[in-house]
Design an enzyme around this catalytic site. Structure first.
Site, PDB file in Angstrom:
ATOM      1  N   LYS A 123      35.201  20.209  29.291  1.00 16.01           N
ATOM      2  CA  LYS A 123      35.743  21.160  30.254  1.00 16.01           C
ATOM      3  C   LYS A 123      34.916  21.221  31.536  1.00 16.01           C
ATOM      4  CE  LYS A 123      38.660  23.682  30.000  1.00 16.01           C
ATOM      5  NZ  LYS A 123      38.664  25.019  29.385  1.00 16.01           N
ATOM      6  N   GLU A 160      37.595  31.279  40.332  1.00 13.60           N
ATOM      7  CA  GLU A 160      38.246  32.316  39.536  1.00 13.60           C
ATOM      8  C   GLU A 160      37.591  33.678  39.766  1.00 13.60           C
ATOM      9  OE1 GLU A 160      38.125  30.809  35.580  1.00 13.60           O
ATOM     10  OE2 GLU A 160      39.705  29.334  35.921  1.00 13.60           O
ATOM     11  N   ASN A 202      24.634  66.162  57.490  1.00  7.07           N
ATOM     12  CA  ASN A 202      26.003  65.694  57.714  1.00  7.07           C
ATOM     13  C   ASN A 202      26.067  64.656  58.828  1.00  7.07           C
ATOM     14  OD1 ASN A 202      26.589  67.578  55.789  1.00  7.07           O
ATOM     15  ND2 ASN A 202      27.820  68.910  57.100  1.00  7.07           N
ATOM     16  N   THR A 249      56.395  24.814  48.306  1.00  6.66           N
ATOM     17  CA  THR A 249      56.936  26.169  48.404  1.00  6.66           C
ATOM     18  C   THR A 249      57.446  26.530  47.015  1.00  6.66           C
ATOM     19  OG1 THR A 249      59.198  25.492  48.963  1.00  6.66           O
ATOM     20  CG2 THR A 249      57.665  25.774  50.799  1.00  6.66           C
ATOM     21  N   HIS A 250      57.260  27.781  46.615  1.00  3.53           N
ATOM     22  CA  HIS A 250      57.604  28.222  45.257  1.00  3.53           C
ATOM     23  C   HIS A 250      56.853  27.395  44.207  1.00  3.53           C
ATOM     24  CE1 HIS A 250      60.972  30.547  46.973  1.00  3.53           C
ATOM     25  NE2 HIS A 250      61.169  29.485  47.746  1.00  3.53           N
ATOM     26  N   TYR A 309      32.829  68.210  56.217  1.00  5.50           N
ATOM     27  CA  TYR A 309      32.125  67.528  55.125  1.00  5.50           C
ATOM     28  C   TYR A 309      32.363  68.221  53.792  1.00  5.50           C
ATOM     29  CZ  TYR A 309      28.716  65.188  52.279  1.00  5.50           C
ATOM     30  OH  TYR A 309      28.134  64.463  51.280  1.00  5.50           O
ATOM     31  N   LYS A 345      29.122  55.678  50.618  1.00  6.65           N
ATOM     32  CA  LYS A 345      28.121  54.615  50.729  1.00  6.65           C
ATOM     33  C   LYS A 345      28.151  53.697  49.518  1.00  6.65           C
ATOM     34  CE  LYS A 345      25.471  58.059  51.696  1.00  6.65           C
ATOM     35  NZ  LYS A 345      26.464  58.928  52.373  1.00  6.65           N
ATOM     36  N   SER A 398      32.293  24.641  29.202  1.00  6.80           N
ATOM     37  CA  SER A 398      32.725  25.467  28.080  1.00  6.80           C
ATOM     38  C   SER A 398      31.643  25.494  27.015  1.00  6.80           C
ATOM     39  CB  SER A 398      34.023  24.903  27.493  1.00  6.80           C
ATOM     40  OG  SER A 398      34.296  25.464  26.227  1.00  6.80           O
ATOM     41  N   SER A 427      21.571  60.809  45.015  1.00  4.88           N
ATOM     42  CA  SER A 427      22.119  59.541  45.522  1.00  4.88           C
ATOM     43  C   SER A 427      21.039  58.557  45.952  1.00  4.88           C
ATOM     44  CB  SER A 427      23.037  59.820  46.719  1.00  4.88           C
ATOM     45  OG  SER A 427      22.321  60.468  47.761  1.00  4.88           O
TER      46      SER A 427
END
Length: 469
Positions: free
Chosen positions: A290, A297, A117, A162-163, A324, A332, A284, A27
């Site tokens: 664009k 996003e 541990n 709304t909606h 453990y 981690k 783009s 690790s």
């Protein structure tokens, strides 16, 4: 006796671990990030061993001085290569082996009565305590940016939805502050986590506790913890603090994602009253015209990843027996990944909101008089008409306006009176068709009137000052 005897483990093993196992087991590439925390924890442990007379003064000094040099060396190597090239499986082994190069046999005493541990979980908690402060700082900065925009743009009136359908006029500031309050709750939840996170597991050993009469409370305080874990098996086996953080990160990312979605929609040509700066937009490869909200996003997409991290780690824990198990080594990796991803999202959102522009004329141009239908109902209520009846009457007004091919504002006064005389005079009716008057009627706490929004701002600013203290 072979030097192999002094490796982290393996005294009773005749063969080396297979390379396939090592690829899965090692690790260091992940936990090298904990080198400062490991050294800090090791220094505190050496100090406690010395104070409890289990480590001589000479050995203690050699270890402390050696750890300082090890920290310098590891930081240099990481800056140079971006990773550690040591052959050991984890950062604990690297620190211990490098310490022996500087402190000699004194280094062999450092791990007395300590287990990986309790060592590993202590390192992780130390890292998280510091990292939580950093992510809280960025969140507070984001809330400040949102609040500043709300203050500066308090006169901007925009459609509320709304909606995703036009609902009622609101102050743009009211919209922005709705997310500031969500983010404030995120900060409060993070503060609550710190109380449970600041409980020190060091001195719990592998499972049964520490066989030496060390002072765990003194040790915990030397590392900046508030308290100690009350049970050694709980200390080495619990990862609830990581679950809490991952769940928190997922929820915070959902809030950022929803804000990103709103800003993406409002920046489209169809809405067009928000424009994102070049710094937080892309173009783009094919279409020159664009302007894509890729930053927002990506923030929206990251929420799915953070929700996945939270769920996957809960799945890891679900079937584990007590204390453990090696499955927990992923704690981690998943914590670092979630932290980094969320931190980038907060910074991108911060920059996006700070640099975007809001077109007041375009915002108000999206309002139409049908959004004042509720105001018409309220006007009838003020003249004694029961709300349910008023609601029905205004619905009939909408039908009549559609039949005449006009909007509510331009439907003749006589048509209103024919439907319900309580609409009053033409002058009284015309006063209803004002965007400013519409938002200003919502004066109750939490409303969208100017005074109500200012009150929100003052509450937030007071809270921000308290958090920065």
């Amino acid at each position: 006796m072979s030097e192999n005897r002094y490796q982290l483990w393996g005294g009773c093993f005749e063969e080396e671990a297979s390379q396939d196992l090592r690829h899965l087991n090692d690790s260091l590439a992940v936990d090298s990030r904990l080198f400062r925390e490991d050294i800090r924890g090791s220094s505190a442990w050496a100090q406690e061993l010395n104070k409890s007379k289990h480590l001589s003064d000479d050995h203690y000094i050699a270890i402390i001085e050696g750890l300082k040099k090890v920290e310098i060396d590891i930081e240099r190597d990481l800056n140079r290569s971006g990773r550690l090239l040591d052959k050991e499986e984890d950062i604990h082994s690297v620190v211990e082996r490098r310490l022996q190069e500087y402190a000699g046999d004194a280094a062999l005493h450092l791990h007395t009565a300590r287990s990986r541990n309790d060592q590993s979980v202590t390192d992780t908690k130390l890292w998280m305590l510091n990292s939580v402060k950093n992510i809280k700082k960025e969140l507070l900065h984001l809330i400040s940016v949102v609040s500043k925009r709300a203050e500066n743009e308090i006169n901007v009136i925009a459609p509320g939805y709304t909606h995703l359908q036009r609902a009622q006029p609101i102050r743009w500031s009211h919209f922005m502050l709705s997310y500031a309050w969500l983010l404030k709750d995120d900060v409060c939840r993070l503060n609550e986590q710190v109380k449970r996170l600041s409980i020190c597991p060091l001195g719990s050993g592998a499972i049964a506790g520490c066989a030496l009469p060390i002072d765990r409370v003194r040790l915990a305080h030397s590392l900046g913890f508030n308290d100690i874990t009350p049970n050694s098996m709980f200390a080495v086996g619990s990862r609830d603090y990581i679950v809490e953080f991952l769940n928190w990160a997922a929820l915070c990312s959902v809030h950022l994602s929803r804000l990103a979605e709103d800003l993406i929609i409002y920046s489209t040509q169809e809405f067009g009253f928000v424009q994102l700066s070049d710094k937080f937009s892309t173009g783009s490869s094919l279409m020159p015209q664009k302007r894509n909200p890729d930053g927002l996003e990506l923030v929206r997409g990251a929420a799915g990843m953070l929700l996945g991290d939270s769920f996957s780690f809960n799945c890891t824990l679900k079937g584990l027996p007590s204390t453990y198990n090696k499955d927990l080594q992923v704690d981690k990796e998943i914590t670092f990944r979630s932290y980094d991803r969320l931190m980038h999202c907060i910074k991108v959102m911060n920059g996006t909101i700070r640099t975007m522009t809001v077109n007041q004329d375009k915002a108000i141009g999206l309002l139409d008089s049908s959004m004042l239908a509720t105001d018409l109902a309220h006007a009838l209520v003020r003249r004694g008409v029961p709300f349910r009846k008023a609601h029905h009457i205004v619905g009939f007004v909408l039908r009549r306006a559609a039949a005449l091919g006009v909007d509510l504002k331009h439907m003749p006064h006589k048509e209103y009176i024919a439907i319900c005389p309580e609409f009053g005079s033409q002058e009284e009716l015309e006063k209803i068709f004002s965007w400013e008057s519409s938002v200003e009627q919502y004066t109750s706490a939490g409303g969208t009137s100017r005074d109500a929004v200012w009150n929100q701002l003052q509450l937030l600013q007071k809270w921000l000052q308290d958090e920065h203290c």
